[in-house]
Design a protein around this motif. Structure first.
Motif, PDB file in Angstrom:
ATOM      1  N   TRP A 124      77.805 -59.377  61.566  1.00 34.46           N
ATOM      2  CA  TRP A 124      77.536 -59.017  62.955  1.00 34.46           C
ATOM      3  C   TRP A 124      76.185 -59.552  63.400  1.00 34.46           C
ATOM      4  O   TRP A 124      75.217 -59.472  62.664  1.00 34.46           O
ATOM      5  N   TYR A 143      69.208 -48.438  71.289  1.00 39.45           N
ATOM      6  CA  TYR A 143      69.935 -49.282  72.236  1.00 39.45           C
ATOM      7  C   TYR A 143      70.809 -50.287  71.472  1.00 39.45           C
ATOM      8  O   TYR A 143      71.997 -50.472  71.772  1.00 39.45           O
ATOM      9  N   ARG A 175      82.052 -54.760  57.561  1.00 37.09           N
ATOM     10  CA  ARG A 175      82.523 -53.938  56.446  1.00 37.09           C
ATOM     11  C   ARG A 175      83.963 -53.512  56.682  1.00 37.09           C
ATOM     12  O   ARG A 175      84.400 -53.379  57.816  1.00 37.09           O
ATOM     13  N   ARG A 211      71.814 -56.506  48.635  1.00 40.51           N
ATOM     14  CA  ARG A 211      71.931 -57.657  49.525  1.00 40.51           C
ATOM     15  C   ARG A 211      70.821 -58.642  49.174  1.00 40.51           C
ATOM     16  O   ARG A 211      69.719 -58.240  48.819  1.00 40.51           O
ATOM     17  N   ARG A 268      84.933 -50.199  70.825  1.00 39.66           N
ATOM     18  CA  ARG A 268      85.556 -50.732  72.039  1.00 39.66           C
ATOM     19  C   ARG A 268      85.889 -49.647  73.056  1.00 39.66           C
ATOM     20  O   ARG A 268      86.947 -49.649  73.675  1.00 39.66           O
ATOM     21  N   ASP A 317      83.705 -63.682  69.584  1.00 45.46           N
ATOM     22  CA  ASP A 317      83.667 -62.331  70.144  1.00 45.46           C
ATOM     23  C   ASP A 317      84.869 -61.578  69.579  1.00 45.46           C
ATOM     24  O   ASP A 317      86.014 -61.951  69.853  1.00 45.46           O
ATOM     25  N   PRO A 318      84.652 -60.554  68.774  1.00 45.98           N
ATOM     26  CA  PRO A 318      85.785 -59.894  68.126  1.00 45.98           C
ATOM     27  C   PRO A 318      86.728 -59.223  69.133  1.00 45.98           C
ATOM     28  O   PRO A 318      87.873 -58.928  68.798  1.00 45.98           O
ATOM     29  N   ALA A 319      86.262 -59.018  70.356  1.00 50.83           N
ATOM     30  CA  ALA A 319      87.129 -58.385  71.350  1.00 50.83           C
ATOM     31  C   ALA A 319      88.212 -59.348  71.816  1.00 50.83           C
ATOM     32  O   ALA A 319      89.293 -58.926  72.212  1.00 50.83           O
ATOM     33  N   VAL A 369      76.993 -58.465  71.335  1.00 51.71           N
ATOM     34  CA  VAL A 369      77.262 -58.358  69.899  1.00 51.71           C
ATOM     35  C   VAL A 369      78.501 -59.178  69.560  1.00 51.71           C
ATOM     36  O   VAL A 369      79.509 -59.111  70.258  1.00 51.71           O
ATOM     37  N   ALA A 393      80.683 -52.271  69.844  1.00 50.87           N
ATOM     38  CA  ALA A 393      81.382 -53.528  69.558  1.00 50.87           C
ATOM     39  C   ALA A 393      82.549 -53.244  68.617  1.00 50.87           C
ATOM     40  O   ALA A 393      83.532 -53.976  68.596  1.00 50.87           O
ATOM     41  N   THR A 433      75.060 -50.445  71.224  1.00 52.65           N
ATOM     42  CA  THR A 433      75.845 -51.649  71.498  1.00 52.65           C
ATOM     43  C   THR A 433      76.672 -52.038  70.288  1.00 52.65           C
ATOM     44  O   THR A 433      77.841 -52.422  70.402  1.00 52.65           O
ATOM     45  N   PHE A 434      76.040 -51.934  69.130  1.00 57.97           N
ATOM     46  CA  PHE A 434      76.698 -52.341  67.895  1.00 57.97           C
ATOM     47  C   PHE A 434      77.913 -51.451  67.601  1.00 57.97           C
ATOM     48  O   PHE A 434      79.010 -51.934  67.318  1.00 57.97           O
ATOM     49  N   LEU A 483      72.857 -57.837  62.179  1.00 54.41           N
ATOM     50  CA  LEU A 483      73.364 -56.472  62.050  1.00 54.41           C
ATOM     51  C   LEU A 483      74.163 -56.266  60.765  1.00 54.41           C
ATOM     52  O   LEU A 483      74.796 -55.229  60.591  1.00 54.41           O
ATOM     53  N   ARG A 543      73.617 -59.865  67.147  1.00 57.10           N
ATOM     54  CA  ARG A 543      73.422 -59.420  68.534  1.00 57.10           C
ATOM     55  C   ARG A 543      72.467 -60.379  69.217  1.00 57.10           C
ATOM     56  O   ARG A 543      71.379 -60.654  68.675  1.00 57.10           O
ATOM     57  N   ASN A 566      72.012 -58.568  74.993  1.00 54.74           N
ATOM     58  CA  ASN A 566      72.644 -57.424  74.339  1.00 54.74           C
ATOM     59  C   ASN A 566      74.119 -57.675  74.054  1.00 54.74           C
ATOM     60  O   ASN A 566      74.955 -56.802  74.216  1.00 54.74           O
TER      61      ASN A 566
END
Lengths: 87, 413, 947
Positions: free
Chosen positions: A54, C692, A24, B252, C703, A80-82, A63, C700, C696-697, A20, A56, A61
């Motif tokens: 990033w 989809y 940034r 990139r 939050r 996991d950034p969370a 990320v 992330a 999700t991205f 992904l 996934r 699913n």
């Protein structure tokens, strides 16, 4: 097939993952000039060296963020950034 | 022709032409420093010296001459793009290729065999029509053909698959061509050197010096050099080198892989590719079938190969030509490519005065070796960017004025 | 017949004769023979003609290392004759010959070699006219290019793939590999030992030093249950994270090993002298393989080039096989071998100091010259040392170096998870090779977390004489080959350097050295030494070219595998087939294109009229179906889509439009608010996977308290549309009130229809009254049958994708991806109405504002064409303004409802007003007039959808 370690699923073949792009810096849409916003949209970190990016895990699913060396292709860490503190 | 063969045969000693001079000592100052000794950089050096009288030119190459994407690409030359601006530029590029052997007195083996791209979906057919309409409007030889036309152009193709692999038609670009990639670089290098250009191999750039917003020199692994102009033309390393000048490019870097089979007697006369299968094939004059496809899926500065890409390319090849099952792969390799958000190059000025860009060529720079060098030499010599390069300006990414070529590039190179 | 008795011939079964043909001649061999060994047994050494000069070529390594042995077998080109077993009835022919192998007309090229120096084609073949290369010369060159002929009519075969996992993969089952595998397996690791040869033992099966035997190790390897032996299995590459392809016949086994031990052995090197390519000049190992594996006496009278002590083993085998030894040529003294030399002298061999300067003989070696002396012979064995088999190690990041003292190539590998063992690591003495195998296994065991004490590094006394570097001065009459595949001589490389191609990679590209089928196995060291001498650099600084996968040739068939193509079918597929639908692939999905028969345009028009005048049903199951759930679901959709969804009432459906960050349209659909915290969102068939992932991205990063469920494959959908739709719906057994007042346009309802749980929406693409029913896929057929039954009295019939496209175009609905491209903004599409002006943020908003300020140069509009227009443009035809292209047609169709052609097209913004006339460049190039209209051609006020 390279392996990538998903923080949730462990090491998996890299073809199970979707790339992904680099993490940034956030830009503020309210204060950025048009040109600055365009730079934010189109430019991404691309160093020969360490890169935060990033990923996934497609089947689940999930990320997450990986730190990878873009010259050696070694994955330094994934998290996991969370739940992890972002450097 | 016959005379030249006799010259070799009847001379007592091998008559050395001396194509590439040994790397000389660096001088303290040059008019122009070109970073990157690949086809584009050498072409620019040649055009500067030959047509603009600018001979104090140093080409700096960190490895060996043309060792990057020039010697790793799969040598497709075409102008089947979507936008009139794109077509005009690539058409000039193709014309320069057609005249290049004469121009350089070096046989680059330009061979205009035609390129056939296959469509397996209606969306692809629509995209083909778009390219054909724009192409014929601009005067290139390009047309959409139906399955019968596909079969006539390439009778070896398997036309019996149904479903998702059914061939709905093709885009026939009669101007499509191939050439010997190394020869292009060597030819430019030899002629540029004859005009006085210095070629420095094993010379890596570590820094670009700027004073008052103007480029003043470069720092190399063999010492610092002063100069008036710098051209960045170093393929996969463009992002990194531009950063040395404080220029952040929207680029990139991704690897592009390819492979080649053992030499077999010629059976494939055209260049052929399939959009859906992400596979293209061309048979070289040595008889090897060169097979390529799409870029790797993530950013990387490594030329390592992967088994998955090889399996993918093999699968695509065998879908198109089932009889290739028994043909053997000899070697796979990769190049590292600099991709922009609109898959089109960045040519012309940079935010730093006299720092010129020939970047973002991604996976299809070979076809523009001549024209990019020629037009950037014009930039450097005149200080002005010619109109034909305007659509490719770096500044387009600040105006959301991207080149609408996305889709023209996939699996066609 | 030159067969030897047992124990020679370990691989052949003398009881089973196998007959095949070579060049049309019947040849008999034994089961276990390779093509080359069976032919050699009959004195047929010449197998091919060389690439450039068409010189006769034969076996050199018996190990598949050179292109000399490439033959055609049946319909397959470039088969290695020295590795491929014979089979009854096999048809073997020579390649790259004009006429026959024995009488090759192109052999004349050999005499004109001096006229064809390296790189000559870059300086020639350019005249007399500019296109002479392509018209005149290239066709001639191309005819001479290539080796085997591809049979383009050969039918496809079935290949397969498999996976394998293990703790330790040992590549190479010679003494080092066997020792390593046994050591690791004894410690309990899960071990795989693979080797391309048909049996275990490696060099011990044909070149065992005195007293050395693999018998015990082989017995133990075969007995250990945690050691899997895979012989006849080529490990053909090393890829990241120890991912290795093992080729077993027609099966590609992809192995993942925690630890890899590369015991790949050495590659015996040839010597360079004039005519060193004559058949009958073989590497020492090849002679021993012929004798020991195949029981073939390789000649009557041999000259042994003894650069290394290996030569004495060769001489011993030759003597045992009854080959007279004419001479032993010693380039340098080999102390400790005086006894062996005396024995050879006693048996009649001349012992000469020097090197072989040239060979003579037309199609087979007949004599060699050492200094001024000629020695008649029909066999020359060459023993000048080995290079470590570097391919796998270098792919794994290893490096080749050069040891100036011993003049040999060295190989090092420093990478976690992979290590070298045995002669690949540079060992020469048998004892040291075995000890190094065990040591490597111990290291691998420690890396696996097992307790395995390190062993002492083995002492190796054999290295001093393991390699013999003969001078590489060019022969004045040339034909001293460094690269046999490419017919390259010493002078060719020297000349390339003189031309300025001083770097090894440039030499390779200019001369093609190392680019042939043997990929530098025999040429890399000699090339490096030649270029080093010519440039004044050291061999180490000169280096060798990069080792690329694969190690050995591998067929595209085995790489491609079975080649199955995945496809997706909706739960109603069988219903469509039963109704005679013509199915078409849309991405991976199969969809009904058309149900009618007969003339196509008429059948499509019939389906269009069915919907406009009666009622039709469309399978919309391929639509993306995403359920967004959670307290922040509304906020989440507000950020993702351009319209407002947080304030959308429950039970209402709203259009949704998704932009990317540069404000280009990437998807559209509808969002149905099921309850406060739950939305059911559709996406286009082609984009749902991307949408989809994007959802999700984004989340992330945001939050928000939401979760997205992709129901695309699990749920199905039907759209019942047409003036008769409501009548059909109300006839269904349902707890949903489908009457007009109870179920308004853009309402959503949850309930059951014919006992099937459904989500019902008043939406459609046709502009007619429409009801969309979504249900779990397992119940879709039940729902379909109920709808068809209820619709029968009302003339309900299914319609296909093509009619659907015409119906939507008549209403001016856009198709994302067809009417939009990578740059299309909502403004260009005239979709300002679908973009909220109040929301502070949505993806693409900031860029949309910027693009608005910059202005845009095209607009998507409707176009109509006169019913009697002579030409209707096709999709993609250009819209011209003052002769220059400003846009193009994106969709075009004949409207059965209106009786003329309609289209969507990008035009200049100044022309985007209804009634403006624009010019299209037709397929023929002729200009076509079109009139700009609003998007909706049929029912512009949208009155019909609410009938």
């Amino acid at each position: 097939m390279k392996l990538l370690t998903c923080p949730m699923n462990g090491p998996r073949n890299i073809d199970e993952f979707q790339y992904l792009g680099p993490v940034r810096d956030d830009a503020d849409p309210d204060t950025a000039s048009d040109a600055a916003w365009a730079r934010h949209v189109f430019r991404a970190a691309n160093p020969p060296g360490r890169l935060l990016e990033w990923w996934r895990h497609v089947p689940t699913n999930f990320v997450f963020v990986a730190e990878r060396d873009t010259v050696s292709n070694d994955v330094i860490r994934t998290f996991d950034p969370a739940t992890a503190e972002r450097p | 022709m016959v005379f030249r063969l006799l010259k070799y045969g009847l001379s007592h000693r091998y008559p050395v032409t001396g194509d590439i001079p040994a790397t000389p000592d660096l001088k303290p100052r040059y008019d122009v420093v070109i970073i990157g000794g690949g086809g584009h950089g050498l072409s620019c050096a040649y055009h500067l010296a030959r047509y603009h009288g600018i001979r104090r030119v140093a080409v700096l190459e960190k490895g060996w001459l043309a060792g990057g994407n020039t010697s790793r690409n799969t040598t497709t030359i075409r102008s089947n793009y979507l936008t009139p601006q794109g077509i005009a530029f690539y058409k000039e590029g193709l014309e320069l290729f057609a005249a290049m052997s004469d121009e350089l007195d070096f046989n680059i083996m330009f061979s205009q065999r035609g390129q056939l791209t296959l469509a397996h979906t209606e969306a692809t057919m629509r995209a083909f029509h778009t390219r054909a309409e724009a192409g014929t409007y601009m005067g290139t030889r390009i047309e959409v053909v139906d399955p019968k036309g596909v079969e006539a152009l390439c009778p070896e193709l398997n036309m019996d698959y149904g479903g998702a692999l059914e061939i709905l038609g093709g885009l026939w670009h009669a101007d499509g061509a191939t050439a010997r990639h190394d020869a292009v670089a060597w030819g430019y290098a030899a002629q540029a050197a004859r005009c006085g250009v210095e070629i420095h191999q094993r010379t890596e750039v570590d820094g670009i010096e700027i004073a008052a917003g103007r480029v003043t020199g470069v720092v190399t692994s063999r010492g610092a050099i002063a100069c008036d102009h710098v051209l960045i033309a170093c393929g996969g390393m463009n992002y990194h080198v531009a950063q040395m000048a404080g220029v952040e490019l929207p680029i990139r870097t991704y690897p592009l892989q390819a492979m080649v089979t053992q030499p077999v007697k010629p059976w494939l006369n055209i260049l052929i590719s399939s959009v859906s299968l992400h596979t293209y094939l061309v048979q070289s004059s040595r008889g090897e079938v060169v097979i390529g496809g799409g870029s790797d899926p993530y950013q990387l500065y490594s030329t390592r190969s992967t088994l998955d890409m090889k399996e993918h390319l093999a699968e695509g090849s065998v879908h198109l030509f089932p009889f290739l099952q028994g043909v053997r792969v000899l070697r796979q390799w990769a190049g590292i490519t600099d991709m922009t958000p609109d898959y089109s190059p960045i040519m012309g000025a940079s935010p730093v005065t006299n720092l010129w860009l020939d970047c973002g060529w991604g996976t299809w720079g070979f076809k523009a070796t001549g024209v990019a060098g020629k037009r950037l030499a014009e930039c450097i010599a005149t200080g002005r960017v010619p109109a034909i390069l305007h659509p490719f300006a770096l500044e387009r990414f600040e105006r959301f004025a991207l080149l609408n070529e996305m889709g023209a590039t996939a699996a066609s190179h | 017949m030159t067969r030897l008795p047992a124990p020679f011939g370990s691989r052949i079964d003398r009881a089973r004769t196998v007959a095949f043909t070579f060049e049309g001649r019947r040849v008999e061999g034994f089961a276990g023979d390779t093509i080359a060994s069976a032919l050699a047994a009959h004195g047929q050494w010449m197998l091919s003609r060389s690439f450039k000069y068409h010189r006769p070529r034969g076996v050199m390594s018996m190990a598949g290392h050179e292109a000399n042995t490439l033959v055609r077998v049946g319909r397959e080109p470039n088969v290695q004759a020295d590795l491929t077993p014979i089979a009854e009835g096999m048809v073997v022919t020579a390649q790259n010959v004009a006429g026959s192998l024995a009488a090759d007309r192109d052999a004349v090229i050999d005499r004109f070699g001096r006229f064809l120096p390296v790189g000559f084609y870059y300086r020639t073949f350019m005249g007399p006219t500019r296109d002479a290369w392509q018209r005149l010369w290239e066709p001639i060159i191309r005819r001479k290019a290539g080796l085997g002929v591809v049979d383009t009519d050969v039918p496809a075969r079935t290949f397969d793939k498999a996976y394998l996992h293990c703790d330790v993969l040992v590549v190479g089952a010679g003494p080092a590999g066997l020792a390593a595998a046994v050591e690791a397996a004894r410690a309990g690791a899960d071990v795989v030992l693979c080797d391309g040869e048909p049996e275990l033992g490696g060099s011990l099966t044909y070149a065992a030093p005195d007293g050395a035997s693999a018998t015990a190790a082989i017995a133990e390897a075969s007995a250990l249950s945690n050691l899997r032996v895979m012989t006849g299995t080529l490990c053909n590459g090393w890829f990241e994270d120890n991912w290795l392809p093992l080729i077993q016949g027609d099966v590609l086994v992809r192995a993942r090993a925690a630890e890899v031990i590369l015991a790949t052995g050495g590659i015996e090197q040839p010597a360079v002298f004039r005519n060193n390519d004559r058949p009958g000049i073989v590497l020492g190992g090849a002679a021993r393989r012929l004798i020991r594996h195949y029981g073939v006496r390789p000649g009557q009278r041999a000259v042994v080039l003894a650069g290394t002590p290996d030569a004495f083993g060769v001489a011993t085998d030759l003597a045992a096989a009854g080959v007279a030894i004419a001479a032993v040529v010693l380039p340098r003294p080999l102390p400790d071998h005086d006894v062996a030399l005396e024995r050879l002298r006693g048996a009649g061999a001349a012992i000469v100091t020097g090197r072989i300067d040239e060979a003579d003989g037309k199609e087979h070696v007949g004599a060699v010259r050492v200094g001024d002396d000629w020695f008649d012979c029909d066999l020359v064995t060459v023993s000048v040392g080995q290079a470590p088999a570097w391919q796998l190690a270098c792919q794994a990041g290893g490096r080749l170096g050069h040891d100036e003292a011993t003049q040999r190539l060295t190989l090092t590998l420093d990478r976690p998870g992979a290590r070298l063992a045995g002669s690949a690591a540079g060992h020469a003495d048998h004892g040291a090779v075995v000890a190094d195998g065990r040591r490597a296994a111990r290291a691998a065991l420690r890396a696996l977390g097992r307790d395995a004490p390190d062993l002492e590094p083995p002492r190796d006394n054999g290295l001093v004489f393991a390699h013999c570097a003969l001078p590489l001065d060019p022969d004045p009459r040339a034909k001293d080959f460094i690269d046999f595949d490419e017919d390259l001589q010493v002078k060719d490389l020297i000349n390339a350097v003189a031309e300025g191609y001083r770097e090894i990679e440039l030499v390779k590209r200019f001369t093609t050295v190392g680019m042939g089928p043997s990929q530098g196995r025999h040429s890399a060291l000699a090339t490096a030494r030649t270029v080093a001498a010519a440039t004044g650099r050291s061999v180490a600084a000169t280096g060798v070219t990069t080792a690329r996968p694969p190690v050995g040739p591998e067929t595209l068939g085995v790489l491609a595998g079975h080649g199955h193509v995945a496809e997706r079918r909706t739960a109603l597929h069988a219903r469509h087939m039963a109704l005679g639908a013509e199915m078409k692939p849309v991405g991976a999905w199969w969809r009904p294109y058309l149900y009618g028969t007969g003339e196509r345009a008429r059948a499509i028009a019939d389906e269009v009229r069915l919907v406009r005048e009666g009622v039709g049903v469309l399978d919309v199951s391929t639509l993306g179906k995403l359920e967004v759930r959670g307290p922040d679901a509304g906020v989440f959709l507000d950020r993702l889509y351009t319209m407002a969804h947080a304030d959308q009432p429950v039970d209402r459906v709203r259009y949704c439009l998704m932009l990317n960050e540069m404000a280009s349209v990437i998807d559209d659909g509808v969002a149905y608010r099921l309850d406060q915290d739950r939305y059911y969102v559709t996406a286009t068939t082609g984009a749902v996977a991307h949408v989809y992932a994007e959802m999700t991205f984004w989340n992330a990063r945001w939050r928000l308290r939401v979760d997205v469920l992709n129901l695309t494959g699990a749920w199905c959908g039907l759209n019942i549309t047409g003036p008769g739709a409501r009548a059909v719906m109300t006839a269904l057994d349902s707890d949903i009130d489908f009457t007009r007042d109870a179920f308004a346009y853009l309402d959503g309802r949850v309930g059951t229809v014919a006992g099937v749980p459904v989500r019902a929406m008043r939406i459609g693409f046709t502009g007619e009254p429409s009801f969309e029913l979504h249900c779990p896929g397992s119940l879709a057929a039940t729902l379909w049958d109920a709808v068809m039954a209820a619709g029968e009295p009302h003339g309900l019939r299914p319609y296909g994708l093509e009619a659907s496209r015409v119906l939507r175009l008549e209403k001016g609905h856009i198709l994302i991806g067809q009417d939009t491209d990578a740059l299309s903004s909502p403004d260009e599409l005239g979709f300002g109405w679908a973009v909220s002006k109040k929301k502070p943020f949505f993806v693409g908003k900031r860029a949309l504002e910027a693009r608005r300020r910059l202005g845009f140069d095209r607009r998507l509009v409707g176009l109509t064409f006169a019913p009697d227009a002579p030409e209707v443009p096709g999709e993609s035809c250009l819209v011209l303004r003052d002769g220059a292209p400003v846009g193009g047609i994106t969709s075009v169709a004949h409207s059965p409802t209106l009786g003329h052609a309609i289209a969507l097209a990008y035009v200049h913004p100044d022309d985007a007003k209804s009634g403006h006339v624009v010019t299209i460049r037709g397929r023929s190039g002729a200009p076509i007039r079109a009139i700009v209209a609003g998007h909706a051609f049929v029912d512009p006020t949208n009155a019909r959808q609410d009938l």
